[in-house]
Write an enzyme that holds these catalytic residues in place. Structure first.
Site, PDB file in Angstrom:
ATOM      1  N   SER A 464      33.830   4.844  48.449  1.00  0.00           N
ATOM      2  CA  SER A 464      33.737   6.293  48.346  1.00  0.00           C
ATOM      3  C   SER A 464      33.489   6.948  49.702  1.00  0.00           C
ATOM      4  O   SER A 464      34.368   6.960  50.564  1.00  0.00           O
ATOM      5  CB  SER A 464      32.647   6.654  47.328  1.00  0.00           C
ATOM      6  OG  SER A 464      32.719   8.004  46.957  1.00  0.00           O
ATOM      7  N   ASP A 475      41.705   6.988  61.649  1.00  0.00           N
ATOM      8  CA  ASP A 475      42.801   7.938  61.848  1.00  0.00           C
ATOM      9  C   ASP A 475      42.673   8.693  63.168  1.00  0.00           C
ATOM     10  O   ASP A 475      43.673   8.946  63.853  1.00  0.00           O
ATOM     11  CB  ASP A 475      42.849   8.935  60.684  1.00  0.00           C
ATOM     12  CG  ASP A 475      43.290   8.291  59.384  1.00  0.00           C
ATOM     13  OD1 ASP A 475      43.944   7.230  59.448  1.00  0.00           O
ATOM     14  OD2 ASP A 475      42.972   8.832  58.310  1.00  0.00           O
ATOM     15  N   LYS A 489      37.625   3.160  45.981  1.00  0.00           N
ATOM     16  CA  LYS A 489      37.220   4.234  45.054  1.00  0.00           C
ATOM     17  C   LYS A 489      37.551   5.569  45.705  1.00  0.00           C
ATOM     18  O   LYS A 489      36.826   6.074  46.540  1.00  0.00           O
ATOM     19  CB  LYS A 489      35.716   4.122  44.766  1.00  0.00           C
ATOM     20  CG  LYS A 489      35.083   5.321  44.051  1.00  0.00           C
ATOM     21  CD  LYS A 489      35.571   5.454  42.627  1.00  0.00           C
ATOM     22  CE  LYS A 489      34.654   6.386  41.814  1.00  0.00           C
ATOM     23  NZ  LYS A 489      34.621   7.779  42.282  1.00  0.00           N
TER      24      LYS A 489
END
Length: 684
Positions: A464, A475, A489
């Protein structure tokens, strides 16, 4: 040792509270019928996925209902299933119209079969058991894919083997024949009594589990009793062992450990361990195989300072009949126990000793009450990590490793603000709702607390908010991600009030700023470490009907670096160190061995000598591998495999520590490669 009588997947939700006579039919109440319609409407119009309640969905829900009732094909006959085959096209009508008579009638058929089977077992035990345990018979461990039995005699043969297996398991654990009979009689009698106490609420919960679980694993109906339990957990006032448990067929499995909780501190439980018995302080152990999840949770809860004994089948155990008893002292999990902590570690190289910082972040937490009250010094993950970063900067470290292993997530706002410590404002995560609308969240504060070399260490239990953080760092090119694939998740749930209970509903999905979802696949590290966590047991991809991975449009963001330029070199250097490191060598070999043993071990022998030979051979392989590792580390060898779990973790230089040290090594390599390239670019 513990009994491995494989009761059907249901006793998980069937053996409950209530006072219904054995012969009385269980029927739905008006409140349950109304709640069924509410659940159907909420799923149809509020769920993230585009849901059509039609014949295809009905077939899925019917199959799941059968799996919850009798997933091991041990009670119902093919004729029973055929009698209710119309539900494969009418389950949608049942919940949309609130007409639950046929689903309840199917449960009633199962109930009658289960009650008759337990009475059959008790009759045979009362007649006296006479097993010699010297034949060539074997018992299959998993019947999920088996065909429904055609005749009662087929089930008699199956249960005869299960009874023999239960007796053999107890006999191997040194119980006398009289004690075996007494133990089994009490066990099945208790199960029969609980079965006879089943009420309409239990059946409704089971049916709703089939309805919601056929759509995704995180949407869930909560009965009034379960809602109260959920509220207690959300207020963090629960006293217990600090473990998140989930149903896994007829077993109760450890899904994760609460950071700083009693179980995590004791070090005796691990994710994917199965709890087969619960014993209160000073009382006999109660077998919980086949018992419903919330009954087991209630048994494990208790006052602070009291001791609970758990009979546990370790996650790595191949033979589920071989268990061990552990003790945990119950306590309350405090915010301080989840606080971020840091240390400075030293890495020796030819040019001297290098100092790197490591910050362990167990959870994404915030003291909501203090924050809402406007207290200026409220506790949060970001604030605690910031203090540790300042401390490490004062120590002149050459880089920082953020350890997010086993961090199951928490407050989304903390994931966003934590990313902001390492970037100069920008987007962090995209959230798409059921209508396709995308909301963009990010760090709005200018400035960066730390702009030096950074690595994020993750594993399969990083979930999560942890995945949002790791994905954003990757990124942005802000640092390296190392370790194992994360949980996957990537969905968002809300809790909706019903007239009867509550509905936890999946309403949105997380996406990285690159446009990739964290759902199902998780975050793939730049450099992977071997893991003993089986992804087929733990992780989103292991859950039935998990929503699929997909993509949305990427957002505009600034890249801070290009770690990918160095990955080939970094992986090569890591590989050289890992090949020479006893702990990494052990991890890879142990993971391979565990996979091989799981593939081979599909049944157990009902011959005492053969059973013991097979178990001893498996443990001998595991022990030999462990002792190879210990010899390379200069440690004393172990005499028995069971001692490995109880070994002093500090003395044994645990594998967890090896991963931290190797992360620091990788980060140091990265820092020096990047610095060298920047200098070259500058001179050019």
């Amino acid at each position: 040792m513990s009994l491995n009588v494989t009761l059907g997947r249901t006793a998980a939700l069937a053996l409950l509270l209530g006072t219904v006579p054995a012969q009385a039919a269980i029927t739905a109440t008006d409140a349950q019928r109304e709640a069924a319609v509410e659940v159907a409407e909420s799923l149809r119009y509020g769920h993230y996925a585009d849901i059509s309640f039609d014949d295809d969905w009905s077939e899925q829900a019917f199959d799941r209902y059968l799996d919850l009732l009798d997933g091991q094909r041990a009670y119902l006959l093919a004729g029973d299933v055929n009698d209710f085959a119309t539900l494969s096209t009418t389950m949608d009508d049942a919940i949309l119209d609130g007409d639950l008579s046929r689903p309840y009638a199917l449960y009633q058929r199962y109930h009658e079969r289960a009650e008759a089977r337990l009475e059959w077992l008790l009759e045979r035990i009362d007649a006296g058991l006479d097993f010699d345990f010297d034949g060539n018979r074997r018992m299959a461990l998993d019947r999920e894919d088996a065909a429904w039995p055609q005749r009662e005699s087929s089930l008699d043969e199956l249960w005869q083997k299960r009874l023999e297996n239960a007796a053999l398991t107890l006999s191997i654990s040194d119980q006398s024949p009289e004690e075996v009979e007494e133990t089994l009689h009490q066990r099945y009698e208790n199960q029969l009594n609980r079965l006879r106490q089943t009420n309409a609420e239990d059946v409704f919960g089971l049916m709703m589990a089939a309805v919601t679980g056929s759509i995704d694993p995180h949407s869930e109906y909560l009965s009034p009793r379960q809602s109260e339990s959920f509220d207690i957990q959300m207020r963090l006032s629960l006293e217990g062992i600090g473990a998140l448990l989930q149903a896994d067929g007829e077993y109760v499995k450890v899904a994760s450990l609460v950071p700083g909780g009693p179980a995590e501190k004791a070090g005796v439980l691990k994710p994917a361990d199965r709890i087969v018995g619960v014993g209160q302080e000073g009382e006999e152990m109660v077998n919980v195989v086949g018992m419903r999840l919330d009954d087991v949770v209630d048994m494990i809860r208790g006052p602070k300072g009291s001791v609970i004994r758990l009979d546990v089948v370790p996650a790595q155990a191949v033979d589920t009949t071989r268990s061990e008893v552990v003790e945990i002292t119950r306590d309350t999990v405090k915010l301080e126990d989840q606080a971020a902590q840091s240390e400075v570690i030293e890495v020796e190289r030819e040019d001297g000793v290098h100092r790197l910082g490591v910050i362990e972040v167990p959870a994404f937490y915030v003291d909501f009450d203090a924050w809402q009250a406007g207290e200026p010094d409220y506790r949060s993950t970001t604030r605690d990590v910031a203090k540790q970063v300042e401390r490490l900067k004062d120590e002149d470290v050459e880089g920082i490793v953020l350890d997010l292993r086993n961090n199951g997530g928490g407050a989304l706002q903390e994931a966003n603000s934590l990313i902001g410590l390492f970037i100069d404002r920008g987007p962090t995560v995209q959230v798409r709702d059921a209508e396709g609308r995308i909301s963009l969240y990010g760090d709005t504060d200018s400035g960066t607390l730390y702009d030096g070399p950074l690595a994020v260490l993750v594993n399969r239990l990083s979930a999560s908010a942890s995945e949002i953080f790791a994905g954003a760092i990757q990124d942005y090119g802000r640092g390296l991600v190392v370790g194992g694939d994360t949980f996957g998740k990537g969905t968002v749930q809300t809790l909706d009030e019903l007239n009867h209970g509550q509905l936890k509903l999946t309403r949105a999905k997380f996406y990285r700023i690159s446009g990739e979802s964290t759902q199902h696949r998780g975050v793939t590290p730049d450099i992977s470490f071997p893991s003993l966590i089986d992804p087929e047991i733990i992780g989103e991809s292991s859950l039935d009907n998990a929503l699929a991975w997909d993509q949305v449009r990427k957002v505009q963001y600034r890249r801070y670096g290009e770690p990918e330029r160095y990955l080939d070199t970094l992986r090569q250097r890591h590989r050289q160190r890992a090949d020479a490191h006893p702990d990494f060598h052990y991890l890879e070999r142990e993971a391979e061995l565990a996979d091989r043993l799981r593939e081979q071990h599909t049944s157990v022998s009902l011959n005492r000598e053969q059973r013991q030979r097979e178990a001893e051979a498996q443990e001998a392989e595991q022990l030999a591998l462990e002792n190879q590792r210990r010899e390379a580390l200069g440690l004393e060898p172990l005499e028995e495999w069971a001692d490995a779990r109880d070994e002093d973790t500090e003395q044994a230089q645990p594998i967890d520590r090896a991963q931290v040290m190797e992360s620091a090594e990788i980060l140091l390599d990265y820092a020096r490669l990047d610095h060298g390239l920047r200098l070259a670019d500058y001179h050019d």
